[in-house]
Write a protein that holds these residues in place. Structure first.
Motif, short mmCIF file in Angstrom:
data_model
loop_
_atom_site.label_atom_id
_atom_site.label_comp_id
_atom_site.label_asym_id
_atom_site.label_seq_id
_atom_site.Cartn_x
_atom_site.Cartn_y
_atom_site.Cartn_z
N SER A 81 -8.39 8.37 -7.05
CA SER A 81 -9.89 7.63 -6.87
C SER A 81 -10.22 7.63 -8.21
N GLN A 82 -9.11 7.56 -9.52
CA GLN A 82 -9.58 7.61 -10.89
C GLN A 82 -8.74 6.41 -11.30
N ARG A 83 -8.23 5.56 -10.54
CA ARG A 83 -7.18 4.37 -10.41
C ARG A 83 -8.28 3.33 -9.69
N GLU A 84 -8.94 3.40 -8.55
CA GLU A 84 -9.39 2.66 -7.85
C GLU A 84 -11.61 2.99 -8.16
N ILE A 119 -7.58 8.84 -0.23
CA ILE A 119 -6.56 7.70 0.67
C ILE A 119 -7.39 6.77 1.86
N LEU A 120 -8.02 8.20 3.21
CA LEU A 120 -9.21 7.42 4.13
C LEU A 120 -10.01 6.72 3.59
#
Length: 353
Positions: free
Chosen positions: A184-187, A329-330
């Protein structure tokens, strides 16, 4: 130069050893817990009630509050009954449901709480969250974490092995949850807490690498300590992020879609963590997690806990709805049922080979 630091909420007392309950009275007499000896003890109808007769002579000044289960209504009722007394602290004696209810009741009346765990089924024994059944199914409620945790290994050994092993699955899923948080941090740019991740992931890695079985005191101690680390990681982050990702979303979906049929929370989270790791493309980790789960008699496929492939696929598809706003990831893959079915088929082949 100013010294910058932060206060980390954590238990004042952690006592994990064989025979810990023999000193329960002196532990609870700690001036930081109870100066007067006036304690309210919530006790389960099962394992807790069996210990009440044994422990009562150590605790002459306490009031006992038997509880039938861990529902929101029962926790509210417990708080209302405790209001009539003048207590220093609340003690939850029993399994996870009773401890969660005691945490909620203690928060409702503004008292600190001590957890005396009779099994190690999940990380709720030291977390700032109470999971309670309600009219809508099941809810999670933020509460102060326990100021004390007592685990008597002699008592844990008498608990059903399935309950102890389930805690391994819950802690193991931390590895997947932390990976989801970093995803989540990356995206999305979501801020992560490195210390919370370090503690949460370390707890999971300890269970991943430990060679023992639930018959070994060394593993029971490691599991209990991992549950403590998981609880502190949640306190540090101010959320369940370091312990709850797609793994827990899948477990919550199984609870919601198939009420009354769900397995142990830790069993479902362990399976969810292994599958979520596979979805993230980490087949090696997924295989390692599945091997550890299987070694402890925990499920690695849906059929092993009584769900068909189609039911599991439906749960994975529904899972993001259980935690709106949480990115794992979901949510990242946003797979339709056909793609989930294909991925799950591949996962089963991978962990069964």
């Amino acid at each position: 130069m100013p010294v910058l630091t932060r206060l980390v909420p954590s238990p004042l007392v952690v006592d994990i050893r064989a025979g810990a309950l023999e000193n329960l009275g002196s532990i609870l007499a700690d001036q930081r817990i109870s100066a007067s000896g006036r304690l309210a003890v919530a006790v389960s109808a099962g394992s807790g009630a069996a210990l009440r007769e044994r422990l009562a002579p150590q605790l002459p000044g306490v009031d006992w509050f038997p509880m039938a289960g861990g529902t929101l209504d029962a926790a509210v009722e417990l708080a209302d009954r405790m209001r009539s007394g003048t207590y220093d602290a609340v003690v939850g004696l029993g399994g996870g449901k009773i401890i969660d209810a005691a945490k909620y009741a203690a928060a409702r009346i503004g008292l600190p709480m001590v957890a005396v765990a009779t099994n190690l089924a999940h990380d709720g024994i030291c977390s700032p969250v109470s999971t309670l059944d309600n009219d809508a199914g099941r809810g999670s409620y933020g509460v102060p974490s326990p100021i004390g945790l007592i685990v008597d290994l002699d008592v844990i050994r008498d608990a059903p092995g399935r309950f102890v092993a389930a805690g391994i699955g819950d802690v193991l899923s931390n590895i997947s949850a932390c990976a989801d948080w970093e995803l989540s941090q990356r995206e999305t740019g979501e801020q992560v807490d490195g210390l919370a991740i370090a503690m949460g992931r370390s707890a999971g890695e300890l269970m991943l690498r430990h060679p023992g079985t639930i018959a070994d005191d060394t593993l029971l101690i490691a599991l209990a300590e991992s549950l403590v680390l998981s609880g502190i990681a949640m306190n540090i982050s101010g959320s369940t992020r370091p312990t709850s990702g797609g793994c827990h979303e899948i477990s919550h979906a199984l609870d919601i879609l198939y009420p009354g049929r769900s397995a142990q929370h830790g069993e479902q989270c362990g399976l969810g963590g292994a599958f979520a790791s596979y979805l993230r493309g980490d087949a090696d980790l997924s295989g390692e997690m599945a091997a550890v789960l299987a070694r402890h008699g925990l499920p690695v496929t849906a059929d092993q806990i009584g769900f068909s492939d189609e039911e599991f696929v439906a749960a994975v598809h529904y899972a993001p709805q259980t935690r709106p706003g949480r990115f794992t990831i979901l949510e990242h893959l946003d797979l339709d049922p056909t793609a989930i079915r294909d991925a799950y088929t591949d996962y089963v082949k991978h962990v069964s080979s």
